[in-house]
Design an enzyme around this catalytic site. Structure first.
Site, PDB file in Angstrom:
ATOM      1  N   PRO A  19       0.847  -1.201   0.000  1.00  0.00           N
ATOM      2  CA  PRO A  19       0.000   0.000   0.000  1.00  0.00           C
ATOM      3  C   PRO A  19       0.874   1.239   0.000  1.00  0.00           C
ATOM      4  CG  PRO A  19       0.058  -0.996   2.189  1.00  0.00           C
ATOM      5  CD  PRO A  19       0.792  -1.925   1.277  1.00  0.00           C
ATOM      6  N   GLN A  72      -6.438  -1.436   3.150  1.00  0.00           N
ATOM      7  CA  GLN A  72      -5.657  -1.053   4.323  1.00  0.00           C
ATOM      8  C   GLN A  72      -6.334   0.097   5.048  1.00  0.00           C
ATOM      9  OE1 GLN A  72      -1.789   1.140   4.578  1.00  0.00           O
ATOM     10  NE2 GLN A  72      -1.022  -0.784   5.424  1.00  0.00           N
ATOM     11  N   CYS A 102       3.010   3.388   9.023  1.00  0.00           N
ATOM     12  CA  CYS A 102       3.189   4.655   8.316  1.00  0.00           C
ATOM     13  C   CYS A 102       3.737   5.721   9.265  1.00  0.00           C
ATOM     14  CB  CYS A 102       1.868   5.112   7.716  1.00  0.00           C
ATOM     15  SG  CYS A 102       2.010   6.660   6.784  1.00  0.00           S
ATOM     16  N   LYS A 141       0.254  -4.569   9.153  1.00  0.00           N
ATOM     17  CA  LYS A 141       1.534  -4.182   8.555  1.00  0.00           C
ATOM     18  C   LYS A 141       2.227  -3.229   9.506  1.00  0.00           C
ATOM     19  CE  LYS A 141       3.724  -2.748   4.234  1.00  0.00           C
ATOM     20  NZ  LYS A 141       4.573  -1.631   4.676  1.00  0.00           N
ATOM     21  N   ASN A 213       8.911  -6.765   3.897  1.00  0.00           N
ATOM     22  CA  ASN A 213       8.813  -5.600   3.024  1.00  0.00           C
ATOM     23  C   ASN A 213       9.993  -4.686   3.321  1.00  0.00           C
ATOM     24  OD1 ASN A 213       6.993  -2.550   3.247  1.00  0.00           O
ATOM     25  ND2 ASN A 213       7.582  -3.496   1.328  1.00  0.00           N
ATOM     26  N   GLY A 214      10.400  -3.907   2.307  1.00  0.00           N
ATOM     27  CA  GLY A 214      11.431  -2.897   2.531  1.00  0.00           C
ATOM     28  C   GLY A 214      12.692  -3.156   1.728  1.00  0.00           C
ATOM     29  N   GLY A 215      12.974  -2.302   0.742  1.00  0.00           N
ATOM     30  CA  GLY A 215      14.235  -2.369   0.024  1.00  0.00           C
ATOM     31  C   GLY A 215      14.398  -3.543  -0.912  1.00  0.00           C
ATOM     32  N   GLY A 235       7.257  -2.524  -2.935  1.00  0.00           N
ATOM     33  CA  GLY A 235       6.595  -1.233  -3.040  1.00  0.00           C
ATOM     34  C   GLY A 235       7.101  -0.448  -4.229  1.00  0.00           C
TER      35      GLY A 235
END
Length: 337
Positions: A19, A72, A102, A141, A213-215, A235
């Site tokens: 998201p 979400q 977030c 998340k 998630n991430g990178g 993402g």
């Protein structure tokens, strides 16, 4: 039927598109669905108060072609989140997700998002309230921690609280969120990634779906992560280089699918844009999500110019999409794949 739906969404969770506020709107999701039939798509975060008091069709409406798609939610009041879930039920989402990651100022001022990492019991209460009224799986998340929290304590505490409350999956952005001192943009890059912390979480909670998630920049990296966790979420890499999604069903789900028919993608997006224009929308609402499709392919620069500039001109129609696709060297695209 509900059991079958949960099973299908569980399979699709193997690969998800994250998201992303201002990016993963309904037009983006429809476009991404043309590239992968199996990937789990996520809405932008929608605030529970907005759903309760706002235009639900504008906030929650989506095309049936987007399934499987997850909604979400942002919020920290269990009763309001439950009401938002009831609204989501009516639109037919396949999953409901709670945002605990977030770091934006707007989210902090509303006392939800990443700052909820400090209140695992409240997050658990939110999940329990959402589960009590949801027709579909409820997931979370989060980050590995915020500010001076020790991720070795904060992440398992949150995971325990939400799994005890019945969460069906936990997606972890493998960075801390620094709410004091970093902007939301900086929070996407500066805090160091700690994939091992997420891997350990999976070992600590072997019976809970743990996604990472991430990178993560490509599908080969995604496959490596799947040696340690249950699901991978991309993402910005998926958004800015959407062509990689054309290999998701084959590489990530092991499906015997034909090569992407780019002419069919072009035609489908032209038809979709035409319908959007007929309903009062603008061509740029659709084409802005398509600009990064052909990174590194001959003709991509001109493709981007056409979609960026020509789509913004008064009276621009779906023919702009055809003109952009006509610039791409699809032989070069096949060689790059």
């Amino acid at each position: 039927m509900e059991k079958e739906r949960k099973s299908q969404i569980g399979v699709s969770r193997r690969f998800a598109i994250a998201p992303m506020i201002d990016w993963t709107d309904r037009h983006c999701r429809f476009f991404h669905r043309q590239l992968s039939r199996r990937a789990l798509l996520y809405t932008e975060m929608v605030v529970a108060d907005g759903i309760i008091h706002g235009d639900r069709e504008r906030l929650l409406g989506f095309d049936e072609a987007e399934h499987p798609v997850a909604l979400q939610l942002g919020g920290s009041d269990p009763d309001k989140l439950a009401e938002a879930v009831r609204a989501g039920n009516g639109f037919g989402y396949d999953e409901i997700n709670l945002n605990v990651g977030c770091p934006s100022d707007r989210v902090q001022s509303g006392a939800f998002g990443a700052c909820l990492m400090r209140e695992p019991e409240l997050v658990g209460a939110c999940v329990a309230a959402m589960k009590s009224v949801s027709d579909v799986p409820v997931t979370v998340k989060c980050r590995i921690g915020v500010d001076d929290q020790d991720p070795e304590i904060a992440l398992p505490a949150l995971a325990r609280a939400v799994s005890d409350a019945g969460a069906d999956a936990i997606w972890v952005h493998a960075r801390k969120a620094w709410l004091d001192g970093l902007s939301p943009k900086e929070n996407r890059d500066i805090p160091p990634l700690d994939y091992d912390r997420v891997y350990r979480l999976k070992r600590e909670f072997p019976n809970v779906f743990i996604g990472i998630n991430g990178g993560i920049g490509n599908l080969n990296q995604a496959l490596e992560h799947l040696n340690h966790v249950d699901g991978v979420m991309l993402g910005r890499a998926a958004y800015h280089n959407a062509a990689l999604l054309a290999d998701v069903d084959r590489k990530l789900f092991g499906l015997d699918v034909p090569e992407t028919d780019w002419n069919a993608v072009c035609t489908t997006m032209m038809d979709y844009a035409e319908n959007h224009l007929a309903s009062g929308g603008r061509l740029g609402h659709v084409t802005r999500h398509m600009v990064g499709l052909f990174q590194g392919v001959r003709g991509a620069r001109r493709y981007r110019q056409i979609l960026s500039a020509d789509a913004a001109r008064p009276g621009a129609g779906p023919e702009v999409i055809a003109a952009a696709f006509a610039e791409i060297d699809f032989v070069d695209l096949g060689a790059a794949a």
